[in-house]
Design an enzyme around this catalytic site. Sequence first.
Site, PDB file in Angstrom:
ATOM      1  N   LEU A  60      10.934   1.046   7.316  1.00  0.00           N
ATOM      2  CA  LEU A  60      10.328   1.522   6.074  1.00  0.00           C
ATOM      3  C   LEU A  60      11.022   2.840   5.717  1.00  0.00           C
ATOM      4  CD1 LEU A  60       7.991   1.093   3.996  1.00  0.00           C
ATOM      5  CD2 LEU A  60       6.896   2.983   5.194  1.00  0.00           C
TER       6      LEU A  60
ATOM      7  N   GLU B  12      11.960   2.561  14.445  1.00  0.00           N
ATOM      8  CA  GLU B  12      11.030   3.574  13.920  1.00  0.00           C
ATOM      9  C   GLU B  12       9.751   3.506  14.749  1.00  0.00           C
ATOM     10  OE1 GLU B  12       9.611   2.595   9.904  1.00  0.00           O
ATOM     11  OE2 GLU B  12      10.087   0.507  10.309  1.00  0.00           O
TER      12      GLU B  12
ATOM     13  N   LYS C 160       6.528  -1.895   1.861  1.00  0.00           N
ATOM     14  CA  LYS C 160       5.333  -1.323   2.503  1.00  0.00           C
ATOM     15  C   LYS C 160       4.192  -2.325   2.368  1.00  0.00           C
ATOM     16  CE  LYS C 160       3.147   3.178   3.199  1.00  0.00           C
ATOM     17  NZ  LYS C 160       3.234   3.206   4.651  1.00  0.00           N
TER      18      LYS C 160
ATOM     19  N   TYR D 123       0.830  -1.196   0.000  1.00  0.00           N
ATOM     20  CA  TYR D 123       0.000   0.000   0.000  1.00  0.00           C
ATOM     21  C   TYR D 123       0.865   1.247   0.000  1.00  0.00           C
ATOM     22  CZ  TYR D 123       0.894   0.804   5.011  1.00  0.00           C
ATOM     23  OH  TYR D 123       1.496   1.070   6.203  1.00  0.00           O
TER      24      TYR D 123
HETATM   25  N1  PDD Z   1       2.784   5.044   7.571  1.00  0.00           N
HETATM   26  N2  PDD Z   1       7.383   3.744   9.172  1.00  0.00           N
HETATM   27  C1  PDD Z   1       6.270   2.989   9.086  1.00  0.00           C
HETATM   28  C2  PDD Z   1       6.276   1.629   9.706  1.00  0.00           C
HETATM   29  C3  PDD Z   1       5.140   3.496   8.396  1.00  0.00           C
HETATM   30  O1  PDD Z   1       4.032   2.748   8.288  1.00  0.00           O
HETATM   31  C4  PDD Z   1       5.186   4.800   7.841  1.00  0.00           C
HETATM   32  C5  PDD Z   1       4.023   5.368   7.087  1.00  0.00           C
HETATM   33  C6  PDD Z   1       6.358   5.551   7.981  1.00  0.00           C
HETATM   34  C7  PDD Z   1       6.499   6.931   7.398  1.00  0.00           C
HETATM   35  O2  PDD Z   1       6.566   6.872   5.988  1.00  0.00           O
HETATM   36  P1  PDD Z   1       6.032   8.083   5.078  1.00  0.00           P
HETATM   37  O3  PDD Z   1       6.822   9.270   5.465  1.00  0.00           O
HETATM   38  O4  PDD Z   1       6.315   7.624   3.685  1.00  0.00           O
HETATM   39  O5  PDD Z   1       4.555   8.252   5.370  1.00  0.00           O
HETATM   40  C8  PDD Z   1       7.442   4.982   8.635  1.00  0.00           C
HETATM   41  C9  PDD Z   1       1.608   5.440   6.825  1.00  0.00           C
HETATM   42  C10 PDD Z   1       1.358   6.903   6.879  1.00  0.00           C
HETATM   43  C11 PDD Z   1       0.453   4.589   7.275  1.00  0.00           C
HETATM   44  O6  PDD Z   1       0.664   3.399   7.447  1.00  0.00           O
HETATM   45  O7  PDD Z   1      -0.655   5.092   7.412  1.00  0.00           O
END
Ligand code: PDD
Length: 292
Positions: A204, A180, A147, A33
């Site tokens: 991620l 993270e 992801k 996703y």
């Molecule tokens: N989450 N780490 C994890 C485990 C994440 O699921 C996400 C993003 C991030 C931050 O990535 P980005 O800057 O590309 O949003 C880091 C999204 C927002 C979610 O699962 O809703």
Amino acid sequence: MGRLAYVNGRYVPHAQAMVHVEDRGYQFADGVYEVVPVIDGVLIDEEPHLDRLEYSLNELMIAWPVTRPVLKLILRELMARNGLARGIIYLQVTRGVAPRDHKFPAQAKSALVITTKRLAPPSEAVLRNGVAISSQPDIRWTRRDIKSLSLLPNVLAKQAAFEAKAFEAWLVDAQGAVTEGSSTNAWIVKGGEVVTYPKNNDILGGITRLSLLELAGRTGVKLVERSFTLAEALAADEAFITSSSAFVLPVTSIDGKKVGEGRPGPVTLQLRQIYLDNVARQIEAARRAGER
Ligand code: PDD
């Protein structure tokens, strides 16, 4: 007309949007996703998000459900139909619908679902006070760079954080490193140095993280990609989280203990502003290109 969702070629009322019970996303979490922020009707960092989608699909050997240019048209069409000004677009690709069997189906066509969600900017109180973190064990698999839809450890960590009255969980691995957050990247600031976990299979690679590293690097902020422990985070001057929905949010406590002064720090606020300026430039560029 209420909100619409895009499901495998059709725009359908959100409340009636459904996938087949044998969609492999539903049965095996066999899919990936993306969450792309939308501000003033403009997709922010669209290309890096689509690059990461391509990476996730390739790593799992899932075919693009539509071509990348067609996907970009569908994203714009759904945003327009839903009148989405500010929020996120969620897109999910699974390996498709097939009789339940672990190995890849010979025939299935990958399935695409896209939804939109309005989101208000973070409240004044959140920006003024920052957010609380609860540390939780990192019990995930070793391909966190993908992801993937398989978010059960993240769900459990976020729920535990919620029960501890925290906004986010920071995941601590067997070596004691903060990898993270459950849905955000984690950062600390110590002695003017901004530290975040290196980009590899352990985390991620956040798009907000990537943009911020590029933007802040240009302004002379000292950035270090290395692991840090929970003890280091507790002794840090500042801490913050990044994600597509939160952008840059100050962290002011971890496990009930204050970080620094217990207030959003100056470096965090500077980085938030650097990120928001970049968002404003992207909106301006889209406007000039006639997208808005
Ligand atoms: N989450 N780490 C994890 C485990 C994440 O699921 C996400 C993003 C991030 C931050 O990535 P980005 O800057 O590309 O949003 C880091 C999204 C927002 C979610 O699962 O809703």
